[in-house]
Design a protein around this motif. Structure first.
Motif, PDB file in Angstrom:
ATOM      1  N   LYS A 184      17.098   8.806  -3.303  1.00  0.00           N
ATOM      2  CA  LYS A 184      17.940   7.642  -3.616  1.00  0.00           C
ATOM      3  C   LYS A 184      17.182   6.327  -3.616  1.00  0.00           C
ATOM      4  N   VAL A 185      15.961   6.286  -3.027  1.00  0.00           N
ATOM      5  CA  VAL A 185      15.202   5.036  -3.013  1.00  0.00           C
ATOM      6  C   VAL A 185      14.028   5.064  -3.984  1.00  0.00           C
ATOM      7  N   PHE A 186      13.919   6.116  -4.802  1.00  0.00           N
ATOM      8  CA  PHE A 186      12.866   6.125  -5.804  1.00  0.00           C
ATOM      9  C   PHE A 186      13.059   4.942  -6.749  1.00  0.00           C
ATOM     10  N   PRO A 187      11.971   4.334  -7.221  1.00  0.00           N
ATOM     11  CA  PRO A 187      12.100   3.220  -8.176  1.00  0.00           C
ATOM     12  C   PRO A 187      12.891   3.632  -9.410  1.00  0.00           C
ATOM     13  N   HIS A 188      13.640   2.699  -9.924  1.00  0.00           N
ATOM     14  CA  HIS A 188      14.537   2.967 -11.049  1.00  0.00           C
ATOM     15  C   HIS A 188      13.796   3.575 -12.236  1.00  0.00           C
ATOM     16  N   LEU A 189      12.612   3.039 -12.547  1.00  0.00           N
ATOM     17  CA  LEU A 189      11.900   3.497 -13.743  1.00  0.00           C
ATOM     18  C   LEU A 189      11.393   4.921 -13.611  1.00  0.00           C
ATOM     19  N   HIS A 223       0.375   4.781 -14.918  1.00  0.00           N
ATOM     20  CA  HIS A 223       0.140   4.028 -13.688  1.00  0.00           C
ATOM     21  C   HIS A 223      -0.260   4.946 -12.547  1.00  0.00           C
ATOM     22  N   ALA A 224       0.316   6.126 -12.541  1.00  0.00           N
ATOM     23  CA  ALA A 224       0.011   7.066 -11.469  1.00  0.00           C
ATOM     24  C   ALA A 224      -1.438   7.535 -11.517  1.00  0.00           C
ATOM     25  N   SER A 225      -2.074   7.422 -12.675  1.00  0.00           N
ATOM     26  CA  SER A 225      -3.463   7.886 -12.805  1.00  0.00           C
ATOM     27  C   SER A 225      -4.464   6.746 -12.805  1.00  0.00           C
ATOM     28  N   VAL A 226      -4.007   5.536 -12.489  1.00  0.00           N
ATOM     29  CA  VAL A 226      -4.899   4.385 -12.585  1.00  0.00           C
ATOM     30  C   VAL A 226      -6.095   4.508 -11.638  1.00  0.00           C
ATOM     31  N   ALA A 276       7.709  14.346   0.907  1.00  0.00           N
ATOM     32  CA  ALA A 276       6.623  13.854   1.752  1.00  0.00           C
ATOM     33  C   ALA A 276       5.574  13.161   0.880  1.00  0.00           C
ATOM     34  N   PHE A 277       5.246  11.942   1.233  1.00  0.00           N
ATOM     35  CA  PHE A 277       4.180  11.195   0.570  1.00  0.00           C
ATOM     36  C   PHE A 277       3.161  10.780   1.624  1.00  0.00           C
ATOM     37  N   PRO A 278       1.847  10.896   1.313  1.00  0.00           N
ATOM     38  CA  PRO A 278       0.822  10.571   2.314  1.00  0.00           C
ATOM     39  C   PRO A 278       0.930   9.165   2.887  1.00  0.00           C
ATOM     40  N   GLY A 279       1.434   8.195   2.119  1.00  0.00           N
ATOM     41  CA  GLY A 279       1.502   6.814   2.595  1.00  0.00           C
ATOM     42  C   GLY A 279       2.692   6.511   3.480  1.00  0.00           C
ATOM     43  N   PHE A 280       3.585   7.507   3.660  1.00  0.00           N
ATOM     44  CA  PHE A 280       4.780   7.308   4.473  1.00  0.00           C
ATOM     45  C   PHE A 280       4.799   8.293   5.645  1.00  0.00           C
ATOM     46  N   VAL A 281       5.216   7.813   6.785  1.00  0.00           N
ATOM     47  CA  VAL A 281       5.365   8.694   7.946  1.00  0.00           C
ATOM     48  C   VAL A 281       6.598   9.572   7.754  1.00  0.00           C
ATOM     49  N   ALA A 331       0.815  -1.212   0.000  1.00  0.00           N
ATOM     50  CA  ALA A 331       0.000   0.000   0.000  1.00  0.00           C
ATOM     51  C   ALA A 331       0.852   1.267   0.000  1.00  0.00           C
ATOM     52  N   ALA A 332       2.006   1.242   0.664  1.00  0.00           N
ATOM     53  CA  ALA A 332       2.869   2.423   0.674  1.00  0.00           C
ATOM     54  C   ALA A 332       3.387   2.717  -0.728  1.00  0.00           C
ATOM     55  N   PHE A 333       3.770   1.675  -1.467  1.00  0.00           N
ATOM     56  CA  PHE A 333       4.209   1.882  -2.843  1.00  0.00           C
ATOM     57  C   PHE A 333       3.065   2.396  -3.699  1.00  0.00           C
ATOM     58  N   LEU A 334       1.854   1.910  -3.470  1.00  0.00           N
ATOM     59  CA  LEU A 334       0.692   2.420  -4.196  1.00  0.00           C
ATOM     60  C   LEU A 334       0.536   3.917  -3.960  1.00  0.00           C
ATOM     61  N   GLY A 335       0.668   4.328  -2.691  1.00  0.00           N
ATOM     62  CA  GLY A 335       0.580   5.751  -2.383  1.00  0.00           C
ATOM     63  C   GLY A 335       1.666   6.555  -3.072  1.00  0.00           C
ATOM     64  N   PHE A 336       2.863   5.994  -3.103  1.00  0.00           N
ATOM     65  CA  PHE A 336       3.970   6.650  -3.802  1.00  0.00           C
ATOM     66  C   PHE A 336       3.630   6.832  -5.274  1.00  0.00           C
ATOM     67  N   LEU A 337       3.116   5.778  -5.897  1.00  0.00           N
ATOM     68  CA  LEU A 337       2.806   5.803  -7.317  1.00  0.00           C
ATOM     69  C   LEU A 337       1.712   6.825  -7.631  1.00  0.00           C
ATOM     70  N   VAL A 338       0.666   6.837  -6.823  1.00  0.00           N
ATOM     71  CA  VAL A 338      -0.463   7.722  -7.069  1.00  0.00           C
ATOM     72  C   VAL A 338      -0.084   9.191  -6.890  1.00  0.00           C
ATOM     73  N   HIS A 339       0.789   9.479  -5.922  1.00  0.00           N
ATOM     74  CA  HIS A 339       1.110  10.872  -5.601  1.00  0.00           C
ATOM     75  C   HIS A 339       2.388  11.382  -6.266  1.00  0.00           C
ATOM     76  N   LEU A 340       3.138  10.485  -6.932  1.00  0.00           N
ATOM     77  CA  LEU A 340       4.451  10.860  -7.435  1.00  0.00           C
ATOM     78  C   LEU A 340       4.424  12.068  -8.359  1.00  0.00           C
ATOM     79  N   TYR A 341       3.612  12.018  -9.404  1.00  0.00           N
ATOM     80  CA  TYR A 341       3.699  13.075 -10.404  1.00  0.00           C
ATOM     81  C   TYR A 341       3.009  14.355  -9.964  1.00  0.00           C
ATOM     82  N   ALA A 342       2.000  14.247  -9.125  1.00  0.00           N
ATOM     83  CA  ALA A 342       1.418  15.463  -8.569  1.00  0.00           C
ATOM     84  C   ALA A 342       2.464  16.200  -7.746  1.00  0.00           C
ATOM     85  N   LEU A 343       3.241  15.430  -6.988  1.00  0.00           N
ATOM     86  CA  LEU A 343       4.290  16.033  -6.163  1.00  0.00           C
ATOM     87  C   LEU A 343       5.405  16.623  -7.024  1.00  0.00           C
TER      88      LEU A 343
END
Length: 474
Positions: free
Chosen positions: A178-183, A196-199, A167-172, A134-146
């Motif tokens: 440096k930990v962003f997904p490679h793609l 994917h971010a707009s799914v 700051a991402f809503p799914g993470f405290v 779920a945390a990765f899902l939150g990252f994906l959904v909020h990535l490009y808006a951020l």
């Protein structure tokens, strides 16, 4: 493979939960991984291996993969677009078949964004299935808006080493670049990732292979706000019987007997997934030195590099050419180095006390299920952000690295981790008494309860089924 196996197990979960349901699973022919296609064909040709209300349909395998594409992202886009008429025809056949149950919903893997429009054509409620957390899902959904809000280019050459945190809503905690997904850091994948971010805008809800109690903050982040959408944490969805196929392969019986002779929680297991390999002999030697210097008992699954992206590698048959001279003889009493390993069976063994892992989500869930703490060593995909989550968010992992990565295209590594660094992580992980070990044992109990009648995941499966029925009747 991890996505396919997980999806099949979810389908089984649905039909076991409600006798009214049957599931037809449409399986695309992979243009890159022949092992996925072979696995799917083996299941389809063995009806006794799947429940009677689960039907597998293998889509035609005539995708023109020989055609030239400028990059891997373009190949993926073309592949998914090619599937749309095949999926449309398959659903039409189901719809027109008088013996087929009524179609009530459409679930597609999160990576199959283009095919969600097919569900709309048939008037079916569409849901996404995410094999990650779920945390990765939150990252994906909020990535490009951020990124658009802060005008940050994640594909810039120096982004990974910029020291920036977000700051991402799914993470405290704030998530470091440096930990962003490679793609997310390669220009060629920008369009693919944005889809994917707009799914969440295309579906009625997202099914996530996680446990609510494990990722409570991340799950709750989807309630309210602009991205409010039903999220169904239904995990851990695992195929724990996968180890039963050919257990004698590569002398597994002898290794299993060796494990039986070891004290409880005394053996360190090192395994980096089916595609986890080291193409630098120097890194293999650093691991060997760390193991020998630490003195811990170990079981090490060591894989050869694959000849190309189309192969997931062969079992390592030249260990003595890679490992330090005399290593196998000096560690014969305390360790074993093997190629193939039945991961679930190993983690379930009472002798295993720690797991050095690439942090694939399925591996994380297996480790939690069996109460084995993890030392993080990610490779690719979303594994870096998973490793960050384990160590800094959930505090159930020991860091060897959180940002080690392989290139998606060429398998190159950015650095060689030293034996000292690896040894430090190993010793911390294998300490008999530590808070991490206790927390993972507690989560093991929670994960087993989650899918039982009355558990959190059991309830979410029921809620998902109810929501589909309500969409149909409304």
């Amino acid at each position: 493979m991890g996505h396919l196996v997980s999806t099949i197990e979810f389908a089984k979960l649905l039909i076991n939960h409600d006798h009214r349901l049957s599931v037809t699973l449409l399986i695309m022919d992979s243009p890159l991984d022949p092992t996925v296609n072979a696995y799917a064909r083996s299941l389809a040709s063995s009806p006794n291996s799947i429940p009677t209300r689960l039907h597998l349909t293998l889509l035609p395998n005539n995708f023109p993969s020989h055609q030239s594409h400028p990059n891997m992202a373009s190949l993926f886009d073309a592949f998914f677009q090619y599937q749309i008429p095949l999926i449309t025809d398959a659903i039409s056949s189901l719809n027109s078949d008088p013996d087929s149950p009524r179609l009530v919903g459409f679930v597609a893997d999160m990576f199959c964004v283009p095919v969600f429009d097919v569900a709309r054509e048939f008037g079916l409620p569409a849901f996404a299935y995410l094999a990650s957390g779920a945390a990765f899902l939150g990252f994906l959904v909020h990535l490009y808006a951020l990124m658009d809000l802060h005008h940050v280019d994640t594909t810039a050459f120096n982004f990974k080493d910029s020291g920036m945190e977000f700051a991402f809503p799914g993470f405290v905690n704030r998530v470091p670049a440096k930990v962003f997904p490679h793609l997310a850091m390669e220009k060629e994948w920008d369009s693919f990732y944005r889809k994917h971010a707009s799914v969440h805008k295309k579906v009625k809800g997202i099914i996530v292979n996680t446990i609510e109690e494990l990722e409570l903050h991340a799950v709750r982040s989807f309630s309210g706000g602009e991205t409010s959408i039903p999220v169904y944490p239904v995990g851990p969805i695992l195929n724990l019987k996968s180890f039963s196929s050919d257990p004698a392969q590569q002398g597994w019986d002898d290794v299993n007997k060796w494990l039986d002779d070891q004290p409880p929680s005394s053996v360190l297991f090192l395994c980096f997934g089916s595609s986890g390999y080291f193409d630098q002999a120097s890194q293999v030697r650093e691991i060997a030195c760390a193991l020998e210097n630490s003195g811990v008992r170990f079981l090490w699954s060591l894989r050869d590099p694959p000849p190309s992206m189309k192969s997931l590698g062969s079992y390592n048959s030249n260990l003595r050419e890679v490992l330090p001279e005399g290593f196998l003889a000096r560690t014969a009493e305390i360790g074993r180095v093997i190629g193939w390993a039945p991961q679930a069976q190993v983690l379930a063994h009472q002798a295993i006390g720690g797991f050095v892992s690439h942090c694939g989500w399925n591996s994380i869930l297996e480790s939690i299920y069996f109460g084995v703490p993890i030392a993080t060593w990610p490779f690719t995909a979303e594994q870096q952000i998973n490793a960050f989550q384990l160590v800094h968010e959930l505090k159930i992992g020991v860091e060897i690295s959180v940002d080690y990565r392989t290139g998606f295209s060429n398998g190159s590594k950015t650095e060689v981790l030293s034996a000292e660094r690896i040894e430090k992580g190993i010793k911390e992980l294998m300490a008999k008494e530590n808070e991490i070990r206790k927390k993972v044992k507690d989560l093991s109990v929670i994960s087993r309860r989650a899918l039982a009648d009355g558990g959190s995941s059991y309830s979410y499966v029921g809620r998902f089924i109810d929501d589909i029925m309500n969409f149909v009747s409304s």
